[in-house]
Design an enzyme around this catalytic site. Structure first.
Site, PDB file in Angstrom:
ATOM      1  N   TYR A 141      56.693 -33.292  74.655  1.00 39.79           N
ATOM      2  CA  TYR A 141      57.545 -32.323  73.947  1.00 39.79           C
ATOM      3  C   TYR A 141      58.299 -31.419  74.923  1.00 39.79           C
ATOM      4  O   TYR A 141      59.336 -30.871  74.574  1.00 39.79           O
ATOM      5  CB  TYR A 141      56.695 -31.435  73.031  1.00 39.79           C
ATOM      6  CG  TYR A 141      56.419 -31.995  71.661  1.00 39.79           C
ATOM      7  CD1 TYR A 141      55.967 -33.292  71.500  1.00 39.79           C
ATOM      8  CD2 TYR A 141      56.592 -31.208  70.527  1.00 39.79           C
ATOM      9  CE1 TYR A 141      55.695 -33.791  70.240  1.00 39.79           C
ATOM     10  CE2 TYR A 141      56.322 -31.703  69.266  1.00 39.79           C
ATOM     11  CZ  TYR A 141      55.878 -32.992  69.129  1.00 39.79           C
ATOM     12  OH  TYR A 141      55.600 -33.482  67.877  1.00 39.79           O
ATOM     13  N   LYS A 189      45.873 -42.503  76.272  1.00 41.08           N
ATOM     14  CA  LYS A 189      46.358 -43.878  76.435  1.00 41.08           C
ATOM     15  C   LYS A 189      46.229 -44.212  77.921  1.00 41.08           C
ATOM     16  O   LYS A 189      47.203 -44.549  78.606  1.00 41.08           O
ATOM     17  CB  LYS A 189      47.807 -43.965  75.922  1.00 41.08           C
ATOM     18  CG  LYS A 189      48.375 -45.379  75.850  1.00 41.08           C
ATOM     19  CD  LYS A 189      47.777 -46.238  74.739  1.00 41.08           C
ATOM     20  CE  LYS A 189      48.340 -47.652  74.805  1.00 41.08           C
ATOM     21  NZ  LYS A 189      47.672 -48.573  73.853  1.00 41.08           N
ATOM     22  N   ASP A 221      45.518 -45.742  70.057  1.00 44.52           N
ATOM     23  CA  ASP A 221      45.724 -46.762  69.012  1.00 44.52           C
ATOM     24  C   ASP A 221      44.406 -47.039  68.277  1.00 44.52           C
ATOM     25  O   ASP A 221      44.363 -47.141  67.047  1.00 44.52           O
ATOM     26  CB  ASP A 221      46.352 -48.047  69.577  1.00 44.52           C
ATOM     27  CG  ASP A 221      45.719 -48.534  70.882  1.00 44.52           C
ATOM     28  OD1 ASP A 221      44.847 -47.836  71.433  1.00 44.52           O
ATOM     29  OD2 ASP A 221      46.085 -49.631  71.341  1.00 44.52           O
ATOM     30  N   ASP A 245      50.069 -34.630  67.105  1.00 40.91           N
ATOM     31  CA  ASP A 245      51.027 -34.482  65.993  1.00 40.91           C
ATOM     32  C   ASP A 245      50.885 -35.655  65.035  1.00 40.91           C
ATOM     33  O   ASP A 245      50.767 -35.488  63.820  1.00 40.91           O
ATOM     34  CB  ASP A 245      52.440 -34.411  66.565  1.00 40.91           C
ATOM     35  CG  ASP A 245      53.495 -34.322  65.470  1.00 40.91           C
ATOM     36  OD1 ASP A 245      53.308 -33.505  64.548  1.00 40.91           O
ATOM     37  OD2 ASP A 245      54.486 -35.065  65.536  1.00 40.91           O
ATOM     38  N   ASP A 249      48.834 -35.897  60.990  1.00 40.58           N
ATOM     39  CA  ASP A 249      49.476 -36.308  59.726  1.00 40.58           C
ATOM     40  C   ASP A 249      48.655 -37.441  59.102  1.00 40.58           C
ATOM     41  O   ASP A 249      48.429 -37.471  57.894  1.00 40.58           O
ATOM     42  CB  ASP A 249      50.920 -36.798  59.959  1.00 40.58           C
ATOM     43  CG  ASP A 249      51.946 -35.684  59.752  1.00 40.58           C
ATOM     44  OD1 ASP A 249      51.649 -34.524  60.124  1.00 40.58           O
ATOM     45  OD2 ASP A 249      53.043 -35.968  59.224  1.00 40.58           O
TER      46      ASP A 249
HETATM   47  C1  IPM Z   1      54.033 -30.004  63.501  1.00 39.11           C
HETATM   48  C2  IPM Z   1      55.465 -30.403  63.314  1.00 39.11           C
HETATM   49  C3  IPM Z   1      56.263 -29.948  64.525  1.00 39.11           C
HETATM   50  C4  IPM Z   1      55.692 -30.661  65.740  1.00 39.11           C
HETATM   51  C5  IPM Z   1      57.776 -30.185  64.458  1.00 39.11           C
HETATM   52  C6  IPM Z   1      58.381 -29.611  63.197  1.00 39.11           C
HETATM   53  C7  IPM Z   1      58.461 -29.633  65.683  1.00 39.11           C
HETATM   54  O1  IPM Z   1      55.580 -31.767  63.095  1.00 39.11           O
HETATM   55  O2  IPM Z   1      53.769 -28.822  63.752  1.00 39.11           O
HETATM   56  O3  IPM Z   1      53.168 -30.870  63.373  1.00 39.11           O
HETATM   57  O4  IPM Z   1      56.005 -31.814  65.985  1.00 39.11           O
HETATM   58  O5  IPM Z   1      54.934 -30.022  66.471  1.00 39.11           O
HETATM   59 MG    MG Z   2      53.722 -32.717  62.747  1.00 37.81          MG
END
Ligand code: IPM
Ligand code: MG
Length: 355
Positions: A141, A189, A221, A245, A249
């Site tokens: 990032y 990784k 993975d 990240d 999710d």
């Molecule tokens: C998160 C989001 C952010 C990230 C984005 C919106 C920059 O996806 O906080 O998980 O990738 O960190």
């Molecule tokens: Mg995110």
């Protein structure tokens, strides 16, 4: 206690979920005799529209001066042009870096009443209670980057880590594991990436200082697979920025909905920033149907980590659980037979259940 909280609603459903979180915090303040003050700031797309930048100086100052920060969500189709000069997401990245908040705690806790809301079979889910510690101010990032449209068709991003960046976040993970079930899974990784090989060496070194914590290394993975195959085996997962990240999710679906997951950005010298991990959900913004639980649980984390109010944090978590137990559901976690409510009503139901 007296505390100042900066509130940054951002875009899309950010404002409506944050309203409910503030409502709950005000209820807590009243019940427990605290004085909490709230100051709003702009971040993300709305800040770009108003000031030309995603993190205005005024917002950053308000965050620096606050005991804790509560954030909604940023972004939306209006600002999604890949060629745009400024992007709403830069507001988050700049805030993380400016405040030095390098450790992102993302607890993934399955509330039993939601067993039926997850796409996974209930027998796989029972006992899921893990925390992802995502490194938040380094990695791909923040490494050197080149945009293709400015430079003849080649673009790159670079994953960079120093040993110190890995070490400090590893300490957070091991410290947390000591207070939990005593296990850290470090995800990398290392079979491909140099930054991951450094990561693995440093995490192993830090582990020696925590003989009571078991360490396992896992490739990212494989971790993506095991999160679905045996999610209850994980206790604390520590991983670099982008892996964290993506995996969070994925992990959110174990709990039934991404609308359930709160998070904390922590570092030294600042109380922290707290936000639901979900985004601005422009498709449902303004309809009052978003799930405020992740934002409300983020408020609980603020009480716990910024203000040291553990009992109050637990009171919120119990109230959320009670609301779920009684069958109240926003559309994202709704099943046959549950009581369908909107964001505001869900906030009210939870507020009434704070003892
Ligand atoms: C998160 C989001 C952010 C990230 C984005 C919106 C920059 O996806 O906080 O998980 O990738 O960190
Ligand atoms: Mg995110």
């Amino acid at each position: 206690m007296e505390a100042r909280i900066a509130t940054l609603p951002g875009d899309g459903i950010g404002a409506e979920v944050l309203d409910e979180s503030v409502k709950i915090l005000q209820g807590i303040a009243k019940t427990y005799g605290h004085t909490l003050s709230f100051e709003d700031g702009l971040i993300g797309g709305c800040a770009i529209d108003a000031t030309g930048t995603a993190l205005p100086e005024h917002t950053l100052e308000a965050c620096r001066g606050a005991d804790g920060v509560l954030l909604g969500a940023v972004g939306g189709p209006r600002w999604a042009d890949p060629l745009a000069e400024v992007r709403p997401e830069e507001g988050l990245l700049e805030l993380r870096q400016a405040l030095g908040l390098y450790a992102n705690l993302r607890p993934v806790r399955l509330y039993e009443p939601l067993l039926d809301a997850s796409p996974l079979r209930p027998e796989r889910l029972s006992g899921v209670d893990l925390v992802v510690v995502r490194e938040l101010t380094g990695g791909i990032y923040f490494g050197p980057r080149q945009e293709a449209h400015k430079n003849g068709g080649t673009a790159f991003d670079t994953m960079v880590y120093t040993a110190e960046e890995v070490r400090r976040v590893a300490h957070v993970a091991f410290g947390l594991a000591q207070k939990r079930r005593g296990k850290v899974t470090s995800v990398d990784k290392a079979n491909v990436l140099a930054s991951s090989r450094l990561w693995r060496c440093v995490v192993s070194e830090v582990a020696e200082e925590y003989p009571d914590v078991e360490l396992e290394h896992m490739l990212v993975d494989a971790a993506a697979m095991h999160l679905l195959r045996k999610p209850a085996d994980f206790d604390v997962i520590v991983t670099e920025n982008m892996f964290g990240d993506i995996l969070t999710d994925e992990a959110s679906m174990l709990t039934g909905s991404i609308g359930m997951l709160p998070s904390a950005w922590l570092g030294e010298g600042h109380g922290g920033v707290f936000e639901p991990i979900h985004g601005s959900a422009p498709d449902i913004a303004g309809q009052g149907v978003s799930n405020p639980m992740a934002a409300i649980l983020s408020g609980a984390m603020l009480l716990r980590y910024s203000l040291g109010l553990e009992a109050e944090a637990q009171a919120i978590e119990r109230a959320v659980e009670a609301a779920l137990d009684e069958g109240y559901r926003t559309p994202d976690i709704h099943v046959d037979g549950s009581v369908l409510v909107g964001s505001e009503e869900m906030g009210d139901v939870i507020a009434e259940r704070i003892e």
